[in-house]
Design a protein around this motif. Structure first.
Motif, mmCIF file in Angstrom:
data_model
loop_
_atom_site.group_PDB
_atom_site.id
_atom_site.type_symbol
_atom_site.label_atom_id
_atom_site.label_comp_id
_atom_site.label_asym_id
_atom_site.label_seq_id
_atom_site.Cartn_x
_atom_site.Cartn_y
_atom_site.Cartn_z
ATOM 1 N N ILE A 1 -9.149 3.435 -7.955
ATOM 2 C CA ILE A 1 -8.434 4.845 -8.310
ATOM 3 C C ILE A 1 -8.146 5.017 -9.729
ATOM 4 O O ILE A 1 -8.672 5.870 -10.531
ATOM 5 C CB ILE A 1 -7.293 5.067 -7.381
ATOM 6 C CG1 ILE A 1 -7.749 4.834 -5.782
ATOM 7 C CG2 ILE A 1 -6.621 6.348 -7.690
ATOM 8 C CD1 ILE A 1 -6.334 4.875 -5.061
ATOM 9 N N LEU B 1 0.220 3.233 -3.598
ATOM 10 C CA LEU B 1 -0.444 4.344 -3.562
ATOM 11 C C LEU B 1 -0.117 5.589 -4.032
ATOM 12 O O LEU B 1 -0.793 6.239 -4.909
ATOM 13 C CB LEU B 1 -1.240 4.211 -2.077
ATOM 14 C CG LEU B 1 -2.435 5.459 -1.879
ATOM 15 C CD1 LEU B 1 -3.613 5.021 -2.813
ATOM 16 C CD2 LEU B 1 -3.115 5.423 -0.555
ATOM 17 N N LEU C 1 -6.200 -5.244 -1.632
ATOM 18 C CA LEU C 1 -5.463 -3.679 -1.838
ATOM 19 C C LEU C 1 -5.611 -3.546 -3.499
ATOM 20 O O LEU C 1 -5.974 -2.433 -3.724
ATOM 21 C CB LEU C 1 -3.888 -3.962 -1.268
ATOM 22 C CG LEU C 1 -3.139 -2.772 -2.012
ATOM 23 C CD1 LEU C 1 -3.501 -1.664 -1.346
ATOM 24 C CD2 LEU C 1 -1.821 -3.278 -1.561
ATOM 25 N N ARG D 1 0.899 -1.177 0.087
ATOM 26 C CA ARG D 1 0.082 0.030 0.297
ATOM 27 C C ARG D 1 0.893 1.233 -0.048
ATOM 28 O O ARG D 1 0.600 2.128 -0.786
ATOM 29 C CB ARG D 1 -0.638 0.059 1.186
ATOM 30 C CG ARG D 1 -1.915 1.190 1.117
ATOM 31 C CD ARG D 1 -2.896 1.211 2.514
ATOM 32 N NE ARG D 1 -3.432 -0.161 2.604
ATOM 33 C CZ ARG D 1 -4.747 -0.417 1.890
ATOM 34 N NH1 ARG D 1 -5.317 0.396 1.486
ATOM 35 N NH2 ARG D 1 -5.274 -1.525 2.228
ATOM 36 N N ARG D 2 1.986 1.222 0.877
ATOM 37 C CA ARG D 2 2.828 2.411 0.817
ATOM 38 C C ARG D 2 3.524 2.540 -0.444
ATOM 39 O O ARG D 2 3.987 3.834 -0.782
ATOM 40 C CB ARG D 2 3.582 2.242 2.350
ATOM 41 C CG ARG D 2 2.944 2.228 3.488
ATOM 42 C CD ARG D 2 4.018 2.588 4.755
ATOM 43 N NE ARG D 2 4.983 1.559 4.755
ATOM 44 C CZ ARG D 2 5.015 0.329 5.341
ATOM 45 N NH1 ARG D 2 3.856 0.004 6.039
ATOM 46 N NH2 ARG D 2 5.843 -0.567 5.256
ATOM 47 N N SER E 1 -1.510 7.396 -7.560
ATOM 48 C CA SER E 1 -2.156 8.804 -7.259
ATOM 49 C C SER E 1 -1.610 9.756 -8.056
ATOM 50 O O SER E 1 -2.160 11.092 -8.199
ATOM 51 C CB SER E 1 -2.260 9.017 -5.825
ATOM 52 O OG SER E 1 -2.711 8.087 -5.065
ATOM 53 N N GLU F 1 -8.844 -2.126 -4.220
ATOM 54 C CA GLU F 1 -8.780 -0.751 -3.854
ATOM 55 C C GLU F 1 -8.106 0.382 -4.784
ATOM 56 O O GLU F 1 -8.650 1.164 -4.926
ATOM 57 C CB GLU F 1 -8.280 -0.579 -2.355
ATOM 58 C CG GLU F 1 -9.182 -1.142 -1.075
ATOM 59 C CD GLU F 1 -8.361 -1.114 0.091
ATOM 60 O OE1 GLU F 1 -7.441 -0.096 0.419
ATOM 61 O OE2 GLU F 1 -8.756 -1.835 0.710
ATOM 62 N N LEU F 2 -6.928 -0.315 -5.337
ATOM 63 C CA LEU F 2 -6.309 0.570 -6.474
ATOM 64 C C LEU F 2 -6.878 0.683 -7.397
ATOM 65 O O LEU F 2 -6.955 1.738 -8.042
ATOM 66 C CB LEU F 2 -5.068 0.037 -6.440
ATOM 67 C CG LEU F 2 -4.084 -0.007 -5.124
ATOM 68 C CD1 LEU F 2 -2.645 -0.820 -5.249
ATOM 69 C CD2 LEU F 2 -3.432 1.441 -4.762
#
Length: 293
Positions: free
Chosen positions: A134, A100, A127, A96-97, A104, A130-131
């Motif tokens: 975006i 993301l 994960l 995630r770190r 973005s 979720e991505l």
């Protein structure tokens, strides 16, 4: 035939260029999770011989990669491609770190993650889901072959059912799955290789990458080659096989790549593959002559 450029123009309205990145991960085939030797054909760089140093942050790697491709690409958006080793072989929070901030960025249109089908646990796939909300996420899976005897020889380290389940799971999440297939693996006939392509299409992988087998220095495959255990394909054989693959694929999947070039510094065979322009031109001529392009 749907090329990567066709797909990007349809999905994003423009041509995109891939920026190869290194997420600083290892591989279960190297760290002892599955094996310690790696796949028999894989270089020490973990298929990421053209990526920037993992000592740089992803942001620094992106800027460095953009500078390196500036002479051949003038567009404003890119695909962030985490290429080296296995890019979901880590805890979800680490991923995630890592992912993301990259997805973005306004100059990144899509995130592409190269990994193994056996490294897609529930936390990782959640994960990725979720991505995907975006921006588009692509997951590239190294299948290489569907034949158990070859998979054992190359030390792939997982069964075919693992790949099948991974593609089904990713498709259900709306993630574009790209399957890597190696053409020219020792002991495989032309029909064996076409069977692998057929299986990828049957499993509804959204994309496919065709990769010529490269024999690279300092790999166990290089030792077998030097001992005369197998021969690599000629340019003519490879071009003919690619045409057969394209004929099979049709419009069923996006063809992300028709060949690939190994590091010239490490390339042992086939030496003709070091002239990428010649290879691409030969493939394009044959596709046109066969009414495939």
């Amino acid at each position: 035939m749907i090329t990567l450029n066709d797909y990007c123009r349809a999905q994003f309205g423009e041509k995109l260029y891939k920026l190869s990145l290194d997420g600083g991960m290892s591989c279960p085939n190297r760290d002892g999770t599955v094996d310690t030797r790696g796949c028999i054909f894989c270089s020490a760089g973990g298929s990421g011989d053209f990526t920037p140093s993992p000592c740089l942050s992803p942001e620094q790697q992106i800027e460095d990669a953009k500078r390196r491709v500036a002479a051949k690409f003038s567009g404003g958006r890119y695909i962030a491609y985490f290429q080296a080793y296995t890019n979901t072989h880590a805890e979800p929070e680490y991923l995630r770190r890592l992912f993301l901030p990259v997805i973005s960025r306004p100059d990144i249109a899509a995130l592409s993650v190269a990994t193994r089908p056996d490294c897609l646990g529930d936390g990782v796939t959640e994960l990725l889901r979720e991505l995907c909300e975006i921006k588009p996420v692509w997951v590239e899976l190294g299948l290489q072959t569907v034949h158990p005897r070859t998979a054992e020889y190359i030390r792939r380290g997982y069964g075919l059912s693992v790949y099948d389940e991974a593609v089904e799971k990713l498709n259900a999440l709306g993630i574009h799955t790209v399957t890597h297939v190696i053409l020219g693996l020792p002991g495989e006939s032309r029909e064996d290789m076409l069977d692998t392509v057929r299986h990828v299409l049957d499993r509804k992988s959204g994309g496919i990458k065709l990769q010529l087998l490269h024999v690279l220095e300092d790999t166990d495959l290089a030792e077998d080659y030097r001992q005369g255990k197998f021969e690599t394909m000629s340019l003519e054989e490879y071009v003919s096989l690619v045409c057969d693959c394209v004929r099979l694929i049709g419009d069923s999947a996006v063809i992300h790549r028709l060949t690939g070039d190994g590091s010239k510094r490490l390339l042992l065979a086939p030496l003709w593959s070091g002239d990428k322009k010649r290879v691409i031109n030969a493939i394009n001529r044959a596709l046109i002559e066969n009414g495939l392009k």
